[in-house]
Scaffold this motif. Sequence first.
Motif, PDB file in Angstrom:
ATOM      1  N   THR A   3      52.998  14.994 -40.634  1.00  9.85           N
ATOM      2  CA  THR A   3      53.294  15.859 -39.526  1.00  9.85           C
ATOM      3  C   THR A   3      53.783  15.303 -38.419  1.00  9.85           C
ATOM      4  OG1 THR A   3      50.818  15.791 -38.713  1.00  9.85           O
ATOM      5  CG2 THR A   3      51.345  17.518 -40.269  1.00  9.85           C
ATOM      6  N   THR A   4      54.246  16.216 -37.349  1.00 12.44           N
ATOM      7  CA  THR A   4      54.893  15.584 -36.092  1.00 12.44           C
ATOM      8  C   THR A   4      54.054  16.330 -35.155  1.00 12.44           C
ATOM      9  OG1 THR A   4      57.202  15.698 -37.291  1.00 12.44           O
ATOM     10  CG2 THR A   4      57.121  15.682 -34.739  1.00 12.44           C
ATOM     11  N   THR A   5      54.043  15.274 -34.048  1.00 13.38           N
ATOM     12  CA  THR A   5      53.143  15.619 -32.825  1.00 13.38           C
ATOM     13  C   THR A   5      54.041  16.196 -31.930  1.00 13.38           C
ATOM     14  OG1 THR A   5      53.395  13.324 -31.764  1.00 13.38           O
ATOM     15  CG2 THR A   5      51.503  13.738 -33.473  1.00 13.38           C
ATOM     16  N   TRP A   6      53.210  16.845 -30.807  1.00  9.40           N
ATOM     17  CA  TRP A   6      53.984  17.439 -29.751  1.00  9.40           C
ATOM     18  C   TRP A   6      54.506  16.311 -28.994  1.00  9.40           C
ATOM     19  CZ3 TRP A   6      56.725  20.395 -27.392  1.00  9.40           C
ATOM     20  CH2 TRP A   6      56.916  20.750 -26.277  1.00  9.40           C
ATOM     21  N   ASP A   7      53.918  15.123 -28.817  1.00 12.05           N
ATOM     22  CA  ASP A   7      54.704  13.827 -28.242  1.00 12.05           C
ATOM     23  C   ASP A   7      55.860  13.464 -28.684  1.00 12.05           C
ATOM     24  OD1 ASP A   7      53.307  13.688 -25.696  1.00 12.05           O
ATOM     25  OD2 ASP A   7      52.035  11.791 -26.529  1.00 12.05           O
ATOM     26  N   GLU A   8      55.946  13.456 -30.280  1.00  8.66           N
ATOM     27  CA  GLU A   8      57.227  12.912 -30.812  1.00  8.66           C
ATOM     28  C   GLU A   8      58.235  14.001 -30.812  1.00  8.66           C
ATOM     29  OE1 GLU A   8      55.108  10.564 -34.635  1.00  8.66           O
ATOM     30  OE2 GLU A   8      55.266  12.752 -34.754  1.00  8.66           O
ATOM     31  N   GLU A  22      62.998   2.849 -24.096  1.00  5.43           N
ATOM     32  CA  GLU A  22      61.386   2.829 -24.239  1.00  5.43           C
ATOM     33  C   GLU A  22      61.283   3.826 -25.735  1.00  5.43           C
ATOM     34  OE1 GLU A  22      62.805   3.808 -21.544  1.00  5.43           O
ATOM     35  OE2 GLU A  22      61.825   2.606 -19.896  1.00  5.43           O
ATOM     36  N   THR A  23      59.987   3.593 -26.387  1.00  6.70           N
ATOM     37  CA  THR A  23      59.937   4.280 -27.554  1.00  6.70           C
ATOM     38  C   THR A  23      58.889   5.510 -27.388  1.00  6.70           C
ATOM     39  OG1 THR A  23      57.926   2.509 -28.202  1.00  6.70           O
ATOM     40  CG2 THR A  23      60.446   2.296 -29.027  1.00  6.70           C
ATOM     41  N   GLY A  24      58.268   5.251 -26.234  1.00  9.81           N
ATOM     42  CA  GLY A  24      57.131   6.182 -25.918  1.00  9.81           C
ATOM     43  C   GLY A  24      57.703   7.357 -24.997  1.00  9.81           C
ATOM     44  N   LEU A  25      56.899   8.127 -24.735  1.00  7.25           N
ATOM     45  CA  LEU A  25      57.238   9.440 -23.565  1.00  7.25           C
ATOM     46  C   LEU A  25      57.268   8.864 -22.396  1.00  7.25           C
ATOM     47  CD1 LEU A  25      57.836  12.683 -23.611  1.00  7.25           C
ATOM     48  CD2 LEU A  25      55.257  12.610 -22.954  1.00  7.25           C
ATOM     49  N   ILE A  35      60.376  17.556 -18.850  1.00  5.17           N
ATOM     50  CA  ILE A  35      59.182  17.531 -19.770  1.00  5.17           C
ATOM     51  C   ILE A  35      58.315  18.772 -19.499  1.00  5.17           C
ATOM     52  CG2 ILE A  35      56.776  16.492 -20.325  1.00  5.17           C
ATOM     53  CD1 ILE A  35      58.675  13.797 -19.785  1.00  5.17           C
ATOM     54  N   ASN A  36      58.393  19.223 -18.219  1.00  4.70           N
ATOM     55  CA  ASN A  36      57.655  20.345 -17.723  1.00  4.70           C
ATOM     56  C   ASN A  36      58.062  21.600 -18.301  1.00  4.70           C
ATOM     57  OD1 ASN A  36      56.022  18.671 -16.410  1.00  4.70           O
ATOM     58  ND2 ASN A  36      56.946  19.147 -14.351  1.00  4.70           N
ATOM     59  N   MET A  37      59.431  21.667 -18.743  1.00  6.92           N
ATOM     60  CA  MET A  37      60.045  22.748 -19.002  1.00  6.92           C
ATOM     61  C   MET A  37      59.997  22.850 -20.404  1.00  6.92           C
ATOM     62  SD  MET A  37      63.141  23.445 -16.605  1.00  6.92           S
ATOM     63  CE  MET A  37      64.044  21.925 -16.824  1.00  6.92           C
ATOM     64  N   MET A  38      59.705  21.950 -21.356  1.00  7.47           N
ATOM     65  CA  MET A  38      59.563  21.949 -22.608  1.00  7.47           C
ATOM     66  C   MET A  38      58.586  22.870 -23.506  1.00  7.47           C
ATOM     67  SD  MET A  38      60.196  17.628 -23.567  1.00  7.47           S
ATOM     68  CE  MET A  38      61.462  16.804 -23.091  1.00  7.47           C
ATOM     69  N   PRO A  39      57.739  23.319 -23.185  1.00  2.00           N
ATOM     70  CA  PRO A  39      56.795  24.036 -23.749  1.00  2.00           C
ATOM     71  C   PRO A  39      57.578  25.426 -24.164  1.00  2.00           C
ATOM     72  CG  PRO A  39      55.417  23.091 -22.191  1.00  2.00           C
ATOM     73  CD  PRO A  39      56.839  22.414 -21.871  1.00  2.00           C
ATOM     74  N   ALA A  40      58.237  26.211 -23.118  1.00  2.78           N
ATOM     75  CA  ALA A  40      58.916  27.311 -23.432  1.00  2.78           C
ATOM     76  C   ALA A  40      60.065  27.152 -24.335  1.00  2.78           C
ATOM     77  CB  ALA A  40      59.402  27.672 -21.986  1.00  2.78           C
ATOM     78  N   THR A 141      48.942  21.413 -23.801  1.00  2.43           N
ATOM     79  CA  THR A 141      48.941  20.870 -25.024  1.00  2.43           C
ATOM     80  C   THR A 141      48.762  19.262 -25.176  1.00  2.43           C
ATOM     81  OG1 THR A 141      49.924  22.778 -25.705  1.00  2.43           O
ATOM     82  CG2 THR A 141      50.018  21.119 -27.305  1.00  2.43           C
ATOM     83  N   ALA A 142      47.781  18.871 -25.852  1.00  3.99           N
ATOM     84  CA  ALA A 142      47.676  17.433 -26.001  1.00  3.99           C
ATOM     85  C   ALA A 142      48.858  16.819 -26.635  1.00  3.99           C
ATOM     86  CB  ALA A 142      46.372  17.086 -26.609  1.00  3.99           C
ATOM     87  N   GLY A 143      49.244  15.584 -26.371  1.00  6.47           N
ATOM     88  CA  GLY A 143      50.326  14.878 -26.961  1.00  6.47           C
ATOM     89  C   GLY A 143      50.265  14.709 -28.379  1.00  6.47           C
TER      90      GLY A 143
END
Length: 212
Positions: A3-8, A22-25, A35-40, A141-143
């Motif tokens: 599965t894919t995570t929210w961070d991914e 960088e490979t991380g967030l 990033i703050n606008m991504m949930p919508a 939502t957790a990463g």
Amino acid sequence: MATTTWDELRIACLQKMFSLDETGLVRNSTTTPYINMMPAAANEAMLILATVGRQFKKCYLLEQGKVEPSETLGGWFAYDLKGLIDDFYTLNEIFRGSDGLYEKFKNFRLEGERYLLLPAEADGTFRIWYEAYPPKITKDTAGDFEIDLHPEAVRMIPLYMAGQLYKDDDLSLAQTYMNEWAVWLEEIKASARRAKGRNSGNGGWSSVTGWT
């Protein structure tokens, strides 16, 4: 199945918008507002997928006599599916197990796209297959939250997110992403039709306990 995570998803979205080594967030003064606008944007993409793209089937078990109906109408028990099932979108099909028999159950009525009417004398356990709304992403939502959707669907969510978030910065690139999304959406609709044709019983992607 992986599965894919929210961070991914967020990392993939940022990689479409910026040149990142960088490979991380990556959180900095440039990326944090996006990033703050991504949930919508993510919720919009998943809702489109769940309602007009590749729909997600889940199962709810209803044992008549143990679940209180919302109404009794003549010889029918009425159940409010939207009240019983938080992510209920639309009914797919019903099976019943009773007295050692298991079969597709057709003697039901559906009213107002939410009220399921079953004959009062029909006992047993009903497996109610339905198409579900996706989970909702929020700022909290957790990463490592798993976005457990169709593999071919989840990988395209960052494309929609980037297209929506970049409209005010690079309209041309944003439009390119949205055009790619539109083409791909038609392809996944065709994929869903093929999957439905290949499968019998509950259809394509399905889950008794969740999105698996």
